[in-house]
Design a protein around this motif. Structure first.
Motif, PDB file in Angstrom:
ATOM      1  N   ASP A 153       4.137  16.697  28.599  1.00 31.99           N
ATOM      2  CA  ASP A 153       2.715  16.876  28.264  1.00 31.99           C
ATOM      3  C   ASP A 153       2.036  17.811  29.266  1.00 31.99           C
ATOM      4  N   ARG A 205       0.058  16.389  20.814  1.00 36.66           N
ATOM      5  CA  ARG A 205       0.000  15.987  22.216  1.00 36.66           C
ATOM      6  C   ARG A 205      -1.287  16.468  22.886  1.00 36.66           C
ATOM      7  N   LEU A 256      -4.261  13.518  32.202  1.00 38.69           N
ATOM      8  CA  LEU A 256      -2.819  13.230  32.279  1.00 38.69           C
ATOM      9  C   LEU A 256      -2.407  12.892  33.698  1.00 38.69           C
TER      10      LEU A 256
END
Length: 341
Positions: A153, A205, A256
């Motif tokens: 990611d 994603r 993230l």
């Protein structure tokens, strides 16, 4: 017989007194001989008869037997005292051994129960250690998979941000040169298309909204650039869209990284907690194992002491039995001799 002869000679001498010399000299001698014979006869008259001798012998034998009986009775009394003392000593030793054996039995039973309980606890601790080890291994594997997903990611977001930067640079450069330099327009459009493909390829994603995905699709389908005043797309709108996407991707990257940090922190805390639990369980298991071994050794000593005490008790019982039998046998023999006497 000799005494009778002496008496006869004396009488014969007394009867024959014919000569004067004989009369003077043998008279006194004859008298002496007569007296001697009479004395001998008197002595013989008072001598012990055979019956009296037997009676005397029996009396002496009775006295001897009675004396021997007294001596034997004294010896038996001494022996009886010895028997009583020895039997009492052995009885006391047997009772003492019995008490010790009972104590050993209680100690052995207690130690056995404690060892059994410790074995159960050690087994439970082993299961707990195995559980913690398994959970730590699974958590580590999952954390590895999560981190691999994070890297994918993150790479997508970094690629999208980089594509946005390149597209923006190309668009700004193309916009600043509207004098018909179609090569700059083509380069800018190429960068925009690369960006669109990159973002669309990782759309799920990137967590883009439907409108953002639609605008990217429009950018991707834009026509070829022509003259500056004939662009089929509006550079300012595209620049604004790309800047918005770039900011969104940067926020996504921060999210993230924060999620990865939080997830990893939680993982490390859980791993540390389970590691501490495992360490405590292992330490507890070692201590209980050492205590179990100590109690096992104590139980072995108690078993050995019990066996020795049991052997001593059996020996005392056997000796007591022998003493009782020997004393009873000698008592019967003494009774028989007493009755015989």
């Amino acid at each position: 017989l000799a005494q009778a002869r002496v008496v006869a000679s004396a009488l014969q001498i007394a009867k024959h007194k014919s000569a004067p010399m004989m009369k003077c000299s043998q008279g006194p001698m004859a008298l002496a001989l007569l007296l001697l014979a009479v004395c001998s006869l008197s002595t013989e008259a008072v001598a012990v008869t055979p019956v009296e001798k037997v009676v005397q012998l029996l009396a002496n034998l009775q006295a001897q037997v009675e004396e021997e009986g007294k001596e034997e009775a004294a010896a038996y009394d001494k022996f009886a005292c010895f028997c009583k003392e020895e039997v009492d000593d052995k009885l006391y030793a047997i009772e003492k051994s019995t008490a010790k054996i009972e104590k050993f039995d209680a100690q052995i039973e207690k130690l056995g129960a404690e060892i059994t309980a410790l074995d159960g606890e050690i087994s439970d601790l082993g299961k707990e250690i195995d559980r913690l080890t398994g959970e730590m291994k699974i958590a580590k594997e999952m954390r590895g998979q999560e981190h691999d997903s994070f890297k994918v990611d993150l790479a997508d977001v970094d690629g999208a941000i980089s594509a946005c930067e390149r597209a923006l640079d190309a668009l700004r450069e193309s916009k600043g040169n509207l004098g018909g330099k179609s090569e700059l327009e083509a380069a800018a459009l190429t960068q925009v298309q690369v960006l669109a493909r990159t973002v669309l390829g990782a759309g799920s994603r990137m967590a883009l909204s439907a409108s953002e995905m639609s605008r990217l699709s429009t950018v991707l389908a834009a026509g070829q650039p022509g003259k500056a005043n004939e662009y089929k797309y509006h550079a300012n709108d595209i620049i604004a869209t790309i800047e918005s996407l770039r900011n969104k991707f940067k926020d996504k990257k921060l999210a993230l990284e924060q999620e990865e940090f939080d997830t990893n922190s939680l993982f490390e805390k859980r791993q540390l907690s389970m590691a501490n639990e495992k360490k405590l369980a292992e330490q507890d298991q070692l201590e209980k194992s050492a205590l179990g071994e100590e109690k096992g050794e104590a139980k072995s000593v108690a078993d050995a002491d019990k066996d020795k005490e049991s052997a001593d008790k059996a020996a005392d019982q056997n000796l007591q039995k022998v003493l009782v039998e020997e004393c009873e046998t000698k008592a019967k023999l003494w009774d028989q001799r007493s009755q015989t006497r």
